[in-house]
Design a protein around this motif. Structure first.
Motif, PDB file in Angstrom:
ATOM      1  N   MET A 132     -46.732 -51.994  38.412  1.00  0.00           N
ATOM      2  CA  MET A 132     -47.755 -50.948  38.553  1.00  0.00           C
ATOM      3  C   MET A 132     -47.416 -49.957  39.657  1.00  0.00           C
ATOM      4  N   TYR A 158     -46.585 -46.552  38.304  1.00  0.00           N
ATOM      5  CA  TYR A 158     -47.589 -45.774  37.577  1.00  0.00           C
ATOM      6  C   TYR A 158     -47.862 -44.437  38.248  1.00  0.00           C
ATOM      7  N   GLU A 211     -50.342 -42.964  33.420  1.00  0.00           N
ATOM      8  CA  GLU A 211     -50.518 -44.395  33.143  1.00  0.00           C
ATOM      9  C   GLU A 211     -51.851 -44.897  33.670  1.00  0.00           C
TER      10      GLU A 211
END
Length: 626
Positions: free
Chosen positions: A520, A523, A527
């Motif tokens: 993550m 991102y 996203e």
């Protein structure tokens, strides 16, 4: 007056016509709908003795008692003889089904990774790893075999569902080819002693025009036999496997934990997947690659307000593991009485193998499993357990500590020990036996692992939607992780942004669990925006008109969500009725769509999808309605 009499005469003629239709047309429809049921009801159920015993079961005192009532068979086996007898299987029906070879069929696998589609004459594997070839589970008489449930599309307007209404002891099998249907229960050549009575799994047949309704009836029956344990809300979180694989480190976990705290604290679970342990079986130890202390990382997860989740394959052990070296007597045995190497009878495992299999019938194994999960839950603080490779707990071809137990019982006893130790922890079944897991798990992985290529996204998408009827009924379906970018992994050349959106739309359509599988920290705004639009999961799979899965619909309050999928290599256009007074927007872009006369026409490029939100205008009640 003449006009009134003419009207009465017309009414009488109409009533007469309706009566004639009820007498002549309706029975023919019922007859067509119940054709398979009638053939099965007329079959002669029989007991088949273990190989090598050619005696007549009845002459040995083996009696099969059963009866049909409202499309359900319930039965038992009674031993009224005077010597032990080994039973191989119970054949409830072996019939010529009379259906065309091109009849569409769907059947569950014994394992999560197997599903069957196609037709009676030409079945195809929907799942990636078939039971018969990958796990080498024997099929009766060479017939294609599915497990637990099977659906047939008898005609354009009629479906038949055949299902076993439970799975406490015996594996229920449905075997078929272009002309034949065989329904059986695997008794595994267990010995039945004089005076014993064995209750069998019930068997159900339902027919009608509405396939989802028939599957709902099966779900209702299963919910009665095996009380579901899943609970609100649908789980959400992050998983380490699809960005780091077996090379995950403590720093990888910490980095994503920090990102989640800063950008998406709603994600509940932070899951450490396979790779933290040195060997399969040594779950309380830390491998060299992970670095540091797994328990310490779990404590950090809790300290930042998230719930720690951990991957465990509880029934398997590597030959190098401390568990296997110190306790070989806890494992399923081969014919020579030695621990059974799983690759000798099926698949030996995908990493750190070949695996050996813990015997769920062994009291010390049960005590070990209970203590292991008690430690993970209460001492370590894990509240979510992704249990992988649990199929091995129900492995065929071995010998158990309890020689009177089936492989279903071995699995269920082991899982019950795990549940006792895990307490209120969430249990996800992964690579598990589907029907034997009923009532034992909160969540059920419903597809093979995702990968960032079209083959995996499209194939796992079908797997998940075919099992959509189970979501929120038997457990929460886990459609596997959401992936929104490459996250350092190889992205196939045939996979671009349209395909990432196709995958995200599929995740929404399943209504199941939502765990992201990307690093993550990579991102950006796009996203993060897409992840937010998927949160929280709906808990319900979309309704699709058929198994082409082109258009799915889901009503949520004053909105209807519509997913459109183009699985093909050519673009296609779809005209959608939305109602003249309703507004429509694209969920991913927020763009409002223009409708003409209550319709919207959309053109979808190849391998693409759209997710729409239709805001349904509330109509004020008229004074006469108040």
């Amino acid at each position: 007056m003449k006009r009134i009499l003419d009207r009465r005469a017309a009414i009488v003629r109409t009533i007469g016509l309706c009566w004639l239709m009820a007498v002549f047309w309706a029975p023919s429809q019922v007859a067509a709908q119940n054709a398979v049921l009638r053939l099965i009801e007329a079959a002669n159920p029989r007991v088949v003795l273990a190989d090598g015993d050619a005696a007549d079961p009845a002459a040995l005192g083996i009696q099969l008692e059963g009866a049909w009532e409202r499309g359900q068979w319930t039965g038992r086996v009674v031993h009224a003889g005077n010597r032990p007898v080994r039973l191989r299987e119970i054949v409830l029906a072996d019939i010529q089904h009379g259906l065309p070879g091109e009849t569409p069929v769907y059947g569950e696998g014994f394992t999560m990774l197997a599903q069957t589609g196609g037709t009676l004459a030409a079945p195809v594997d929907e799942g990636f790893y078939p039971d018969r070839s990958h796990y080498k589970i024997p099929e009766p008489e060479g017939l294609r075999t599915v497990y637990g449930v099977m659906t047939l599309q008898n005609s354009a307007t009629e479906h038949t569902v055949l299902a076993f209404g439970g799975c406490r002891k015996y594996v229920g099998r449905l075997s078929f080819d272009a002309t034949r249907l065989r329904v059986s229960l695997d008794i595994e050549s267990l010995e039945m002693k004089p005076g014993e009575t064995w209750e069998l799994e019930p068997f159900i047949v339902r027919s009608g025009p509405d396939r989802p309704k028939l599957l709902q009836q099966i779900a209702d029956r299963l919910r009665t036999a095996h009380l579901p344990i899943h609970r609100e809300p649908v789980p959400t979180g992050w998983c380490s496997w699809y960005c780091f694989g077996p090379n995950v480190s403590g720093d990888d976990i910490r980095g994503n934990l920090t990102w989640a705290r800063n950008h998406f604290p709603e994600l509940k679970y932070i899951q450490i997947d396979d790779g933290y342990q040195p060997w399969m079986g040594d779950w309380l130890e830390t491998g060299d690659r992970f670095g540091g202390d797994v328990r310490g990382v779990i404590r950090e997860i809790r300290d930042l307000g998230f719930e720690p989740a951990i991957w465990v394959a509880p029934f398997v052990a590597s030959p190098q593991s401390k568990l296997f070296r110190e306790h070989p007597d806890w494992f399923v045995k081969n014919h020579q009485g030695e621990p059974l190497r799983s690759d000798q009878i099926g698949f030996g495992g995908w990493r750190l193998g070949p695996w050996y299999v813990l015997d769920g019938t062994h009291p010390e194994t049960q005590a070990y499993l209970e203590q292991l999960f008690h430690t993970l839950r209460h001492d370590w603080g894990c509240s979510y357990f992704k249990l992988d490779a649990t199929y091995w707990g129900a492995i065929h071809g071995g010998h158990h500590h309890d020689p009177r137990a089936t492989r279903v019982e071995a699995y269920r006893r082991g899982m019950e020990a795990i549940r006792r130790g895990a307490g209120d922890g969430f249990i996800l079944g992964c690579n598990h036996p589907i029907w034997p897991s009923l009532g034992l798990i909160h969540g059920s992985r419903s597809s093979m692992d995702i990968n960032r290529d079209w083959h995996h996204v499209s194939k796992t998408g079908r797997e998940n939607l075919l099992r959509g009827w189970q979501n929120g009924q038997l457990w929460w379906n886990d459609p596997d992780c959401l992936v929104l970018n490459g996250s350092g992994k190889r992205v196939a050349a045939d996979f671009g942004d349209e395909q990432f959106l196709f995958h995200a739309t599929l995740i929404y359509a399943t209504g199941g669990m939502l765990l992201t599988g990307d690093d993550m920290r990579t991102y950006g705004d796009q996203e993060l925006s897409r992840l937010r639009r998927l949160y929280p999961p709906t808990g319900r799979c979309m309704d699709f008109g058929d198994t082409t899965f082109r258009v799915g619909r889901l009503r949520q309050g004053d909105h209807e969500f519509v997913a459109l999928f183009n699985w093909q290599e050519q673009e296609f256009s779809e005209t959608m009725e939305v109602g003249a007074s309703n507004t429509v927007a694209d969920v991913w872009t927020g763009e409002s769509l223009v409708q003409v006369d209550g319709q919207i026409r959309l053109t979808l490029p190849p391998r693409s999808a759209r997710l729409l939100r239709v805001e349904i205008e509330r109509k004020e009640s008229s004074s006469s309605e108040r």
